[in-house]
Scaffold this motif. Sequence first.
Motif, PDB file in Angstrom:
ATOM      1  N   ASP A 115      29.147 -32.131 -68.162  1.00 56.33           N
ATOM      2  CA  ASP A 115      28.171 -31.052 -67.986  1.00 56.33           C
ATOM      3  C   ASP A 115      28.727 -30.096 -66.934  1.00 56.33           C
ATOM      4  N   ALA A 116      27.934 -29.163 -66.470  1.00 54.65           N
ATOM      5  CA  ALA A 116      28.429 -28.138 -65.556  1.00 54.65           C
ATOM      6  C   ALA A 116      28.870 -28.691 -64.212  1.00 54.65           C
ATOM      7  N   SER A 117      28.521 -29.947 -63.888  1.00 59.73           N
ATOM      8  CA  SER A 117      28.906 -30.523 -62.600  1.00 59.73           C
ATOM      9  C   SER A 117      30.167 -31.372 -62.673  1.00 59.73           C
ATOM     10  N   GLY A 118      30.655 -31.666 -63.894  1.00 62.47           N
ATOM     11  CA  GLY A 118      31.852 -32.488 -64.038  1.00 62.47           C
ATOM     12  C   GLY A 118      31.762 -33.384 -65.261  1.00 62.47           C
ATOM     13  N   TRP A 119      32.594 -34.419 -65.301  1.00 66.23           N
ATOM     14  CA  TRP A 119      32.552 -35.330 -66.432  1.00 66.23           C
ATOM     15  C   TRP A 119      32.714 -36.777 -65.969  1.00 66.23           C
ATOM     16  N   THR A 120      32.254 -37.690 -66.837  1.00 69.15           N
ATOM     17  CA  THR A 120      32.345 -39.126 -66.569  1.00 69.15           C
ATOM     18  C   THR A 120      32.883 -39.826 -67.811  1.00 69.15           C
ATOM     19  N   THR A 168      41.212 -36.252 -69.345  1.00 74.32           N
ATOM     20  CA  THR A 168      40.571 -35.766 -70.563  1.00 74.32           C
ATOM     21  C   THR A 168      41.592 -35.386 -71.630  1.00 74.32           C
ATOM     22  N   SER A 169      42.869 -35.273 -71.253  1.00 72.41           N
ATOM     23  CA  SER A 169      43.892 -35.023 -72.267  1.00 72.41           C
ATOM     24  C   SER A 169      44.028 -36.202 -73.215  1.00 72.41           C
ATOM     25  N   TYR A 199      37.289 -27.200 -70.997  1.00 75.58           N
ATOM     26  CA  TYR A 199      36.573 -27.094 -69.733  1.00 75.58           C
ATOM     27  C   TYR A 199      35.656 -25.882 -69.701  1.00 75.58           C
ATOM     28  N   ARG A 200      36.074 -24.792 -70.301  1.00 70.53           N
ATOM     29  CA  ARG A 200      35.234 -23.585 -70.285  1.00 70.53           C
ATOM     30  C   ARG A 200      33.943 -23.781 -71.054  1.00 70.53           C
ATOM     31  N   MET A 201      33.888 -24.767 -71.945  1.00 68.38           N
ATOM     32  CA  MET A 201      32.632 -25.088 -72.613  1.00 68.38           C
ATOM     33  C   MET A 201      31.615 -25.627 -71.617  1.00 68.38           C
ATOM     34  N   LEU A 202      32.102 -26.283 -70.550  1.00 70.58           N
ATOM     35  CA  LEU A 202      31.206 -26.819 -69.532  1.00 70.58           C
ATOM     36  C   LEU A 202      30.914 -25.794 -68.447  1.00 70.58           C
ATOM     37  N   LYS A 203      31.966 -25.115 -67.977  1.00 65.18           N
ATOM     38  CA  LYS A 203      31.839 -24.207 -66.838  1.00 65.18           C
ATOM     39  C   LYS A 203      32.786 -23.034 -67.050  1.00 65.18           C
TER      40      LYS A 203
END
Length: 342
Positions: free
Chosen positions: A203-208, A278-279, A333-337
């Motif tokens: 989400d806009a704060s990062g990923w898990t 994430t790659s 990443y631009r999809m999130l932020k």
Amino acid sequence: MGGRHLDADLIVVGGGPAGAAAAITARRYGLGVVLCEREPFFRERPGETLHPGLEPLLGQLGLADWLPSLAEARHAGIWVEWGGPRSFTEFGADAGGAWKGFHVWRADFDNFLLARASEAGVEIRRPCGVVRVLLDADTVCGVVTTEGPLRARLVIDGSGRSRWLSRVLGIASPARSPRFIARYGYAEGSCPLRDEAPMLRGDASGWTWTARVRERTYQWTRLSFGALPGRDWLPDEFRGLMPLTRSRGADVTWRIADRTAGRGWFMVGDAAATLDPTSAHGVLKAIMSGIAAGDLAAGMLGGRLPAEATGAAYRDWLSGWFAQDATRLTQFYRMLKPALFG
């Protein structure tokens, strides 16, 4: 190097997946290989979930039959929730059926590769740190280790994120992304949600990232765009599990060395180029680069390939896949932020 004494045809610095793959590949051509690994034992690290493309690469190394003994679970894809609805992304399939990824315990996997290298005839020196490089004019011709000097016809740097050869030769590895720090840890218990397939949630704060890596053992990785999570942080789905260790941090900023091959040397794996998890290709690309460097080294030392052109081809290959993956990840990443990459 004229009539100078040689300790090996090839010296590999670092015993991780990239270095081990390079060493095994070179031995398959009959080269004399010495591998120096500074750590007496491998520690846990993120990267336990392996892409199915790894299986044919291990087949090239003669190791495919051993992988099932290390993989406690396999999965046909991953769950992804990336700024939108959750969906299951499959790896793909062919006439033989669905492609499946692997969960492994990385310390066991890395030790397995190094043991197979030793069985192939690679001389393993461990623990054995590398202090500096030996040069003949502008050509690398060996290394100085904590056990003394070693001379060889070629050196492959598989030292990982420490980027040993870049540091001693003064080769820059500039950041190609914002500074990314990931924290990761392990928990024990039961989490049926993750027993079948891993999850990547952003989400806009990062990923898990969450996954089962072996029986009753789960791993998580968290990359935050703001403040880092605390050392006792756990993802929501792992609440109630028992943390096995306090979390650790890793710099996963994207980098690629300005030069990844030169006179008498190659860089492989994270020593050459790094992207964040994430790659999904970290171990896969490490072994690919190790195999490629081992093949090219054998061709050069056997007189079948010209040194300068071979080094240039290797540099172009690495920079090409790095640029392709970096472009794909930037869009991801631009999809999130959207503002993250300017």
